[in-house]
Design an enzyme around this catalytic site. Sequence first.
Site, PDB file in Angstrom:
ATOM      1  N   CYS A 168      78.763   2.157 130.192  1.00 20.65           N
ATOM      2  CA  CYS A 168      77.602   2.628 130.954  1.00 20.65           C
ATOM      3  C   CYS A 168      77.135   1.581 131.963  1.00 20.65           C
ATOM      4  O   CYS A 168      76.962   1.883 133.151  1.00 20.65           O
ATOM      5  CB  CYS A 168      76.483   3.029 130.004  1.00 20.65           C
TER       6      CYS A 168
HETATM    7  N1  LIG Z   1      75.342   5.877 124.205  1.00 22.16           N
HETATM    8  C1  LIG Z   1      75.750   5.534 125.418  1.00 22.16           C
HETATM    9  O1  LIG Z   1      74.945   5.509 126.375  1.00 22.16           O
HETATM   10  C2  LIG Z   1      77.175   5.192 125.662  1.00 22.16           C
HETATM   11  C3  LIG Z   1      78.090   5.101 124.643  1.00 22.16           C
HETATM   12  N2  LIG Z   1      79.389   4.761 124.909  1.00 22.16           N
HETATM   13  C4  LIG Z   1      80.361   4.621 123.832  1.00 22.16           C
HETATM   14  O2  LIG Z   1      80.681   5.926 123.345  1.00 22.16           O
HETATM   15  C5  LIG Z   1      80.953   5.862 121.945  1.00 22.16           C
HETATM   16  C6  LIG Z   1      79.973   6.791 121.222  1.00 22.16           C
HETATM   17  O3  LIG Z   1      78.658   6.345 121.487  1.00 22.16           O
HETATM   18  P1  LIG Z   1      77.363   7.056 120.926  1.00 22.16           P
HETATM   19  O4  LIG Z   1      77.590   8.505 120.836  1.00 22.16           O
HETATM   20  O5  LIG Z   1      76.228   6.544 121.675  1.00 22.16           O
HETATM   21  O6  LIG Z   1      77.311   6.455 119.439  1.00 22.16           O
HETATM   22  P2  LIG Z   1      76.686   7.120 118.148  1.00 22.16           P
HETATM   23  O7  LIG Z   1      76.523   6.012 117.192  1.00 22.16           O
HETATM   24  O8  LIG Z   1      75.508   7.942 118.505  1.00 22.16           O
HETATM   25  O9  LIG Z   1      77.848   8.088 117.657  1.00 22.16           O
HETATM   26  C7  LIG Z   1      79.113   7.636 117.266  1.00 22.16           C
HETATM   27  C8  LIG Z   1      79.740   8.691 116.408  1.00 22.16           C
HETATM   28  O10 LIG Z   1      81.001   8.188 115.956  1.00 22.16           O
HETATM   29  C9  LIG Z   1      81.285   8.757 114.695  1.00 22.16           C
HETATM   30  N3  LIG Z   1      82.016   7.806 113.840  1.00 22.16           N
HETATM   31  C10 LIG Z   1      81.518   6.736 113.180  1.00 22.16           C
HETATM   32  N4  LIG Z   1      82.503   6.104 112.514  1.00 22.16           N
HETATM   33  C11 LIG Z   1      83.630   6.792 112.762  1.00 22.16           C
HETATM   34  C12 LIG Z   1      84.971   6.643 112.347  1.00 22.16           C
HETATM   35  N5  LIG Z   1      85.364   5.640 111.556  1.00 22.16           N
HETATM   36  N6  LIG Z   1      85.884   7.544 112.790  1.00 22.16           N
HETATM   37  C13 LIG Z   1      85.511   8.548 113.599  1.00 22.16           C
HETATM   38  N7  LIG Z   1      84.248   8.754 114.016  1.00 22.16           N
HETATM   39  C14 LIG Z   1      83.324   7.872 113.604  1.00 22.16           C
HETATM   40  C15 LIG Z   1      79.944   9.095 114.066  1.00 22.16           C
HETATM   41  O11 LIG Z   1      79.980  10.439 113.675  1.00 22.16           O
HETATM   42  P3  LIG Z   1      80.439  10.903 112.218  1.00 22.16           P
HETATM   43  O12 LIG Z   1      79.782   9.992 111.217  1.00 22.16           O
HETATM   44  O13 LIG Z   1      79.953  12.290 112.169  1.00 22.16           O
HETATM   45  O14 LIG Z   1      81.928  10.744 112.233  1.00 22.16           O
HETATM   46  C16 LIG Z   1      78.922   8.978 115.163  1.00 22.16           C
HETATM   47  O15 LIG Z   1      78.174  10.150 115.319  1.00 22.16           O
HETATM   48  C17 LIG Z   1      80.789   4.398 121.535  1.00 22.16           C
HETATM   49  O16 LIG Z   1      82.028   3.738 121.581  1.00 22.16           O
HETATM   50  C18 LIG Z   1      79.853   3.859 122.623  1.00 22.16           C
HETATM   51  O17 LIG Z   1      79.955   2.491 122.751  1.00 22.16           O
HETATM   52  C19 LIG Z   1      79.835   4.591 126.181  1.00 22.16           C
HETATM   53  C20 LIG Z   1      78.980   4.691 127.238  1.00 22.16           C
HETATM   54  C21 LIG Z   1      77.564   4.937 127.054  1.00 22.16           C
HETATM   55  C1  LIG Z   2      71.354  -0.282 125.072  1.00 21.41           C
HETATM   56  C2  LIG Z   2      72.669  -0.636 124.410  1.00 21.41           C
HETATM   57  O1  LIG Z   2      72.697  -1.135 123.309  1.00 21.41           O
HETATM   58  N1  LIG Z   2      73.761  -0.365 125.104  1.00 21.41           N
HETATM   59  C3  LIG Z   2      75.079  -0.662 124.617  1.00 21.41           C
HETATM   60  C4  LIG Z   2      76.112  -0.241 125.635  1.00 21.41           C
HETATM   61  C5  LIG Z   2      76.713   1.092 125.352  1.00 21.41           C
HETATM   62  C6  LIG Z   2      78.147   1.187 125.821  1.00 21.41           C
HETATM   63  O2  LIG Z   2      78.488   1.584 126.911  1.00 21.41           O
HETATM   64  O3  LIG Z   2      79.014   0.704 124.954  1.00 21.41           O
HETATM   65  P1  LIG Z   2      80.613   0.717 124.953  1.00 21.41           P
HETATM   66  O4  LIG Z   2      81.075  -0.320 125.875  1.00 21.41           O
HETATM   67  O5  LIG Z   2      81.004   0.414 123.565  1.00 21.41           O
HETATM   68  O6  LIG Z   2      81.067   2.041 125.380  1.00 21.41           O
HETATM   69  C7  LIG Z   2      75.264  -2.152 124.361  1.00 21.41           C
HETATM   70  O7  LIG Z   2      74.632  -2.955 125.022  1.00 21.41           O
HETATM   71  O8  LIG Z   2      76.159  -2.479 123.571  1.00 21.41           O
END
Ligand SMILES: NC(=O)C1=CN([C@@H]2O[C@H](COP(=O)(O)OP(=O)(O)OC[C@H]3O[C@@H](n4cnc5c(N)ncnc54)[C@H](OP(=O)(O)O)[C@@H]3O)[C@@H](O)[C@H]2O)C=CC1
Ligand SMILES: CC(=O)N[C@@H](CCC(=O)OP(=O)(O)O)C(=O)O
Length: 383
Positions: free
Chosen positions: A187
Site C-alpha cells: 500500500c
Molecule cells: N490491509 C491493507 O491495507 C493491505 C494489506 N496488504 C497485504 O494483504 C494481505 C492481507 O491483508 P489484510 O486482509 O489486511 O490482513 P487480515 O489480517 O485482515 O487478513 C488476513 C487473512 O489471512 C488469513 N490467514 C491467516 N493465516 C493464514 C494461513 N496460514 N493460511 C491462509 N490464510 C491465512 C486469515 O483468514 P482465515 O483465518 O480465515 O484463514 C485472515 O483473514 C497481507 O499480506 C497484507 O500485508 C497489502 C496491501 C494493503
Molecule cells: C498501518 C499498517 O500497519 N500498515 C502495514 C502495511 C500493510 C501492507 O501493505 O503490508 P504488506 O506489505 O505485507 O502487503 C504495515 O505497516 O506493515
Amino acid sequence: MNQKKRFQQKKYKNTVALIYIHTYNNTQQKMYKDRTGCKFMKAAIVGATGYGGIELIRLLHNHQEIEHIAVFSSSQEGKTMAQSYPHVTEIIDETLETIDAATLKEYDVVFLSTPPGVSAELSAELVPETKVIDLSGDLRLKRSDIYEAWYGRKSAPNHLLQQAVYGLSEWKKESIKNTSLLSNPGCYPTAILLGLAPLIQEGAIQPEYLIIDAKSGTTGAGRSPSAMTHFSEMNDNFKVYKVNEHKHTPEIEQQLSDWANKEVTVTFTPHLVPMTRGIMATMYAPLTEGWSTEKITALYESVYADQPFVRVRENGTFPFTKEVYGTNYCDMSFSIDERTGRITVVSVIDNLVKGASGQAVQNMNLMFGFEEGTGLNTIPIYP
Ligand SMILES: NC(=O)C1=CN([C@@H]2O[C@H](COP(=O)(O)OP(=O)(O)OC[C@H]3O[C@@H](n4cnc5c(N)ncnc54)[C@H](OP(=O)(O)O)[C@@H]3O)[C@@H](O)[C@H]2O)C=CC1
Ligand SMILES: CC(=O)N[C@@H](CCC(=O)OP(=O)(O)O)C(=O)O
C-alpha cells in the site's frame, strides 16, 4: 479435459463456440475481451475473512465478468461470510472452504490475500494452471537475501521471485498482461511510487536526498486487533512506527533504482493515524537544474494522461484521503519551494483499494484482457 474447461463448456456450449479449446495465452485473452459481459469467470479468494479479502468481495461482486466468487479460510471453514461480516448477509451466501491447491486450480483466478509466507508455498502449486494474484509481500522483492533481511523470514524460492511480475498497474502493462503470477504492490509503495515516478524517470530530482513521510489508516494493519491499533491506543493519537526498518523500504528502493538506472536508497517513515482507510505520502527532494512548475506540471500531465486511476491535481491543490475513499484513484499534486530548491509531492490512495484489492482487480482486468477499469469505476464516498 480438465475441470475448468468442462465448466466453461457446460456453461457456454450453446452460446460461445470454441471457448473451451483454448488455453491461457494471448488467444484466450482476446476471447475474454470478446466475451465482455458474459460473466463466466470464476474467482477464488484465499484469506477472504480479512480486510483485503472482504474488499475483494465488494469489488468482484459488482464486476461484470465475474460469475462466481469462492471463499477460502484457514480457520473458519464451513462458516458463512455473513458470520464474519454481517453486512454481506443476503448478498454473499458462500460458505468458507478449506484451502486446497487442487480445488483452487479449478478457478480462473486465485487471489491470495494472506499473511507473509502463505503465497510463497501456495502459488508454486497453482501456476501456471491458474492465474494467481498475490496481495502479500512474498513475491515483490527480486532478491531473497533482501527479503530475508527485511521480513525476517525465509523467502519464496528464487524461481518464483523471478517469475512474479510486480504489478504496479500503470507500468509494465505488457508484462502484467502476459503473466500467470502477479505480485500486487504494497500500500505505501503504491502511493509513493506513483507520486515519484515522473520525477525519478526524468531525472528531475536528486534521489540521494529523497525523504518520504507517509501516514496510514488502521485498516493497513489488517483485521486482527493489536495494542498498536485498538481504539483506546489509537483514538486521539498519532504514531510513528518502524523508523528506518519498514519492510516497504526495499520495495520502494527496488522500483526507484530500476527507474533511475542506479541504486537509490530512501528515508521512509510510516505513521499511523486515527482513521479507518487512507494513505497520504509526502515526498521531499531537491530538484535538478532546469525544472520549473510549468515543466513539472506538463511532465505529470503527460505521464498520467492515459492512466484512468491517476488524477493529477492542479499545482498546489493538495488532495485529502477522503477524496479517494473507497475508490481505486491515486490523487496527487506538488509544489516547488524556490527558496530551498526542493519539490514537495503529495499523493493519496485508499489503502484497501488502490493499495490492495482495487489494484489487484485492475491487474486482473489487465491479465484477462478486460477494460482496465471494469468493476472499479466508482465515485469516492464523500464526506
Ligand atoms: N490491509 C491493507 O491495507 C493491505 C494489506 N496488504 C497485504 O494483504 C494481505 C492481507 O491483508 P489484510 O486482509 O489486511 O490482513 P487480515 O489480517 O485482515 O487478513 C488476513 C487473512 O489471512 C488469513 N490467514 C491467516 N493465516 C493464514 C494461513 N496460514 N493460511 C491462509 N490464510 C491465512 C486469515 O483468514 P482465515 O483465518 O480465515 O484463514 C485472515 O483473514 C497481507 O499480506 C497484507 O500485508 C497489502 C496491501 C494493503
Ligand atoms: C498501518 C499498517 O500497519 N500498515 C502495514 C502495511 C500493510 C501492507 O501493505 O503490508 P504488506 O506489505 O505485507 O502487503 C504495515 O505497516 O506493515
